[in-house]
Enzyme design. Structure first.
Site: not given
Ligand code: DON
Length: 306
Positions: A66, A69, A193, A241, A259
């Site tokens: 992530s 991103k 992705y 998050y 992760v």
């Protein structure tokens, strides 16, 4: 704190992580990541004066997941500017990174670009009508330029492993598409992705790549300062998050987790940081990585809050 004390501090942090031995659990929903040994730790700090400090397993590549991103968001903002915010929000979700529940209630507009649904939308935006190969080339080029390192690659086995077990992300993508918020096919967007999530880097490469978000580094002008501020604000409020509030409280500067156990963090005008330890806490954020950043912030006094 004087930068001269940083090498000793990073060695202490590295020693603490290993002594602690409470590594957390590696992500198991992506089979390739389940094989990674949790007992690993690395930290890299790039200061705006050009000096760099490293400790631990700094030469070991890990899956940035992530953290990627942030780079797709930078590209999407570069292309669409504030128009991007018609498709994705800027609010913390208070939910797990792969949560589905909010998406229906909020008509297919993901809460922010860092939860999976939001990153799937920014990936679709960056794709436009291009081929996945070209878009992945563009993301890699951005990373290589930011890190000034051509040796940054995608781990295809990790991408394939996630594709094979990516039902949750397919569910998110199909729902987004049913709401008209995905312009390309689910397969095309998720193929792209999964591949950008599977980029592999060392902490040294990632800390260097994060310099573009720091300000103060000579020659780092990959994006304008307004965009730097927007991205850092989102990393602060949404980068971890449903653990974002605790991260802000404990660490006090913006960071984005993955992760794979990596965290990229920024102390504006002072330093860019990457830390990696593959064992995760219950929110999917690196257990020893977060503890290391907490110690670094406490001992250096680095914080955006005072
Ligand atoms: O889509 C996924 O589930 C992964 N490729 C990325 C998730 C992730 O890294 C969440 N971060 N802590």
């Amino acid at each position: 704190m004087s930068a001269d004390l940083l090498p000793a501090l990073l060695e202490q942090i590295n020693g603490d992580a290993r002594r602690h031995a409470d590594w957390g659990r590696v992500a198991s929903y992506i089979p390739e990541l389940a094989c990674v040994d949790p007992a690993q730790f690395a930290i890299s700090v790039c200061c705006v004066d050009g000096r760099e400090y490293h400790a631990g397993d700094v030469g070991v590549g890990f899956s940035i997941q992530s953290v990627s991103k942030v780079f797709t968001l930078a590209l999407a903002l570069g292309r669409f500017g504030d128009g991007l915010w018609e498709r994705v929000g800027k609010e913390p979700s208070g939910r797990a990174f792969n949560s589905i529940v909010q998406l229906e209630v909020e008509d297919g507009i993901p809460r922010n670009p860092f939860i999976n649904a939001g990153a799937i939308v920014t990936t679709d935006a960056v794709l436009g009508s291009n081929a996945p190969r070209d878009t992945l080339g563009e993301i890699l080029l951005f990373l290589r330029e930011a890190a000034e390192d051509g040796d940054i690659h995608i781990n295809d086995s990790v991408a394939r492993s996630e594709y094979a077990t990516g039902d949750r992300n397919f569910a998110l993508a199909h729902f987004l598409r049913s709401c008209g918020n995905l312009h390309n096919s689910c397969d095309k967007v998720l193929g792209t992705y999964f591949h950008h999530c599977a980029i592999e880097m060392t902490t040294a490469q990632l800390a260097r790549a994060a310099r573009f978000l720091c300000g103060g580094f000579a020659g780092q002008r990959m994006i304008g300062i307004e965009r730097v501020r927007s991205i850092n604000a989102l990393m602060m409020t949404c980068g971890h998050y449903d653990g974002s509030g605790a991260f802000a409280y404990r660490v006090g500067f913006p960071g984005k987790s993955g992760v794979g156990g990596g965290i990229m963090a920024v102390v504006p005008n002072v330093a860019s940081i990457a830390v990696w330890s593959p064992g995760l806490d219950r929110y999917g954020n690196s257990q020893q990585g977060t503890a290391a950043l907490e110690r670094l912030s406490r001992d250096t006094g680095w914080s955006v809050f005072s």
